[in-house]
Design a protein around this motif. Structure first.
Motif, PDB file in Angstrom:
ATOM      1  N   PRO A 262      -7.823  42.951   3.849  1.00  0.00           N
ATOM      2  CA  PRO A 262      -8.297  43.864   2.814  1.00  0.00           C
ATOM      3  C   PRO A 262      -9.795  44.163   2.988  1.00  0.00           C
ATOM      4  CG  PRO A 262      -8.112  41.650   1.934  1.00  0.00           C
ATOM      5  CD  PRO A 262      -7.647  41.577   3.362  1.00  0.00           C
ATOM      6  N   CYS A 263     -10.293  45.132   2.234  1.00  0.00           N
ATOM      7  CA  CYS A 263     -11.737  45.343   2.163  1.00  0.00           C
ATOM      8  C   CYS A 263     -12.228  44.771   0.835  1.00  0.00           C
ATOM      9  CB  CYS A 263     -12.101  46.816   2.338  1.00  0.00           C
ATOM     10  SG  CYS A 263     -11.990  47.809   0.833  1.00  0.00           S
ATOM     11  N   LEU A 264     -13.528  44.752   0.661  1.00  0.00           N
ATOM     12  CA  LEU A 264     -14.101  44.166  -0.566  1.00  0.00           C
ATOM     13  C   LEU A 264     -13.614  44.907  -1.816  1.00  0.00           C
ATOM     14  CD1 LEU A 264     -16.429  42.028  -1.428  1.00  0.00           C
ATOM     15  CD2 LEU A 264     -17.835  44.063  -1.700  1.00  0.00           C
ATOM     16  N   ALA A 265     -13.471  46.227  -1.693  1.00  0.00           N
ATOM     17  CA  ALA A 265     -13.071  47.027  -2.851  1.00  0.00           C
ATOM     18  C   ALA A 265     -11.592  46.840  -3.205  1.00  0.00           C
ATOM     19  CB  ALA A 265     -13.366  48.503  -2.595  1.00  0.00           C
ATOM     20  N   CYS A 266     -10.771  46.349  -2.243  1.00  0.00           N
ATOM     21  CA  CYS A 266      -9.372  46.041  -2.562  1.00  0.00           C
ATOM     22  C   CYS A 266      -9.335  44.930  -3.621  1.00  0.00           C
ATOM     23  CB  CYS A 266      -8.626  45.544  -1.340  1.00  0.00           C
ATOM     24  SG  CYS A 266      -8.369  46.750  -0.039  1.00  0.00           S
ATOM     25  N   LEU A 267     -10.277  43.996  -3.516  1.00  0.00           N
ATOM     26  CA  LEU A 267     -10.307  42.842  -4.422  1.00  0.00           C
ATOM     27  C   LEU A 267     -11.174  43.103  -5.643  1.00  0.00           C
ATOM     28  CD1 LEU A 267      -9.265  41.531  -1.776  1.00  0.00           C
ATOM     29  CD2 LEU A 267     -10.621  39.534  -2.363  1.00  0.00           C
ATOM     30  N   ALA A 336      -3.698  51.418  -2.637  1.00  0.00           N
ATOM     31  CA  ALA A 336      -4.355  52.455  -3.441  1.00  0.00           C
ATOM     32  C   ALA A 336      -5.870  52.278  -3.474  1.00  0.00           C
ATOM     33  CB  ALA A 336      -3.793  52.422  -4.856  1.00  0.00           C
ATOM     34  N   CYS A 337      -6.396  51.410  -2.569  1.00  0.00           N
ATOM     35  CA  CYS A 337      -7.850  51.152  -2.571  1.00  0.00           C
ATOM     36  C   CYS A 337      -8.617  52.452  -2.317  1.00  0.00           C
ATOM     37  CB  CYS A 337      -8.183  50.119  -1.501  1.00  0.00           C
ATOM     38  SG  CYS A 337      -9.970  49.913  -1.260  1.00  0.00           S
ATOM     39  N   PRO A 338      -9.611  52.754  -3.155  1.00  0.00           N
ATOM     40  CA  PRO A 338     -10.366  53.995  -2.975  1.00  0.00           C
ATOM     41  C   PRO A 338     -11.194  54.010  -1.676  1.00  0.00           C
ATOM     42  CG  PRO A 338     -11.363  52.628  -4.689  1.00  0.00           C
ATOM     43  CD  PRO A 338     -10.078  51.969  -4.307  1.00  0.00           C
ATOM     44  N   VAL A 339     -11.439  52.813  -1.093  1.00  0.00           N
ATOM     45  CA  VAL A 339     -12.270  52.762   0.118  1.00  0.00           C
ATOM     46  C   VAL A 339     -11.426  52.741   1.387  1.00  0.00           C
ATOM     47  CG1 VAL A 339     -14.047  51.465   1.359  1.00  0.00           C
ATOM     48  CG2 VAL A 339     -14.149  51.643  -1.129  1.00  0.00           C
ATOM     49  N   CYS A 340     -10.455  51.816   1.443  1.00  0.00           N
ATOM     50  CA  CYS A 340      -9.704  51.672   2.703  1.00  0.00           C
ATOM     51  C   CYS A 340      -8.265  52.148   2.595  1.00  0.00           C
ATOM     52  CB  CYS A 340      -9.741  50.217   3.178  1.00  0.00           C
ATOM     53  SG  CYS A 340      -8.707  49.096   2.217  1.00  0.00           S
ATOM     54  N   GLY A 341      -7.789  52.490   1.384  1.00  0.00           N
ATOM     55  CA  GLY A 341      -6.394  52.908   1.214  1.00  0.00           C
ATOM     56  C   GLY A 341      -6.158  54.314   1.717  1.00  0.00           C
TER      57      GLY A 341
HETATM   58 ZN   LIG Z   1      -9.867  48.296   0.407  1.00  0.00          ZN
END
Ligand SMILES: [Zn+2]
Length: 342
Positions: A262-267, A336-341
């Protein structure tokens, strides 16, 4: 029997007085030679001197041969050991003799060795924030021989930093952190290059700066900069090792959507509610906590660069220093992550 007892007494005295082994063995050999001589000069029963020493000529010669064999075996073993412990390695690849000595404890590790150390030397690591987390991370990465260390921070060293930011000394108060850091890191290891960036990391420079590095360590203490670093790392496809601390607790993970994590924004898609995660300046922090988490980021970086072990990709490690409890939880990428999704 008197002869044997005499030899034993000399050996015991030598051991007790910690006399040099050569001296003790020399005295034993001299005495043994005298015994053999006496037995040789006065063969047969009846003579009082050989009787006093005891034993027989073949007996004493046999004892001498056994002792010589034992000594020869010990000598050969010591030579073999010396060869095994101090490898006669010539300057290897990019390393000078001094570097080989400096990194010898890494070279001994099966998981790092010469290949891993070469990877460390050619690695380029950017550390965002030269504060509590950045201090130990930078110190260990420098000591470990990471060839190029970038460090970006806009701040200057203050009196209240010195309680935990172990990279700095009292004399550094008032100096820009990145310049004090560069001086300390190259003093620790002159074989590396430190690139100080005395400024805040902003949107307009993040992509270009991160493109210059293989790996990013984030130890800054504000949510917006963390998210900016994360976005830039995701876009550039670079792994990000990020730790955060508050009071007595900390967390750490490796974020790298390009390799499945995941990326940081996923969490952490949203900033924490006010007061929920106070910064060090707001809520205080225990001196050694950034040491623990910052050192863990350095360890994860060394593993990521050398390929040793299993990384914290897809795992979030939580440290509670107040109660001595550690937990690792599995974390997944958010589609649905706004950064990596997407
Ligand atoms: Zn992410």
């Amino acid at each position: 029997m008197t002869g044997l007892i005499l030899l034993a007494v000399i050996a015991a005295l030598g051991w007790k007085l910690r006399a040099p082994a050569g001296l003790v063995w020399g005295m034993l050999a001299l005495l043994w030679g005298a015994f053999v001589l006496v037995h040789g000069l006065f063969p047969g029963p009846g003579h009082p001197l050989p009787a006093l020493i005891g034993g027989s000529l073949p007996g004493w010669i046999g004892l001498g041969v056994v002792a010589a064999l034992v000594q020869a075996y010990r000598w050969a073993l010591a030579r073999l050991r010396a060869r095994a412990v101090v490898p006669e390695a010539p300057a290897e690849g990019p390393f000078s003799k001094a570097e080989l000595g400096r990194y010898s404890r890494h070279l001994l590790l099966r998981e790092i060795g010469g290949t891993g150390q070469r990877r460390l030397k050619s690695a380029r690591v950017l550390v965002v924030g030269a504060g509590g987390l950045g201090s130990p991370a930078l110190l260990y990465l420098s000591a470990a021989g990471v060839g190029t260390l970038g460090v970006i921070d806009h701040d200057t060293v203050s009196n209240s930093n010195l309680q935990r930011q172990v990279l700095y000394r009292d004399d550094d108060i008032g100096k820009p952190k990145v310049f004090a850091a560069a001086a300390a890191l190259t003093a620790l290891n002159p074989f590396i290059t430190v690139k100080p960036y005395h400024r805040r990391l902003t949107e307009d420079i993040a992509a270009d700066l991160i493109a210059e590095y293989d790996l990013v360590l984030d130890g800054c203490d504000d949510f917006d900069t963390r998210q900016l670093v994360n976005r830039a790392c995701v876009t550039a496809g670079k792994p990000l090792i990020s730790a955060a601390i508050s009071q007595w607790e900390g967390q750490i993970s490796l974020y790298h959507p390009a390799s499945g994590g995941p990326c940081l924004a996923c969490l952490f898609p949203k900033a924490p509610a006010p007061g929920l995660a106070p910064t060090c300046a707001e809520g205080g922090v225990m001196a050694a906590l950034p040491g623990i988490l910052g050192t863990m980021t350095a360890a994860e970086a060394i593993k990521e660069i050398t390929g040793a072990g299993t990384s914290l990709r897809g795992k979030l490690q939580l440290i509670d220093a107040l109660y001595g409890e550690n937990r690792t939880i599995e974390v997944k990428r958010d589609p649905a992550c706004p950064v990596c999704g997407g």
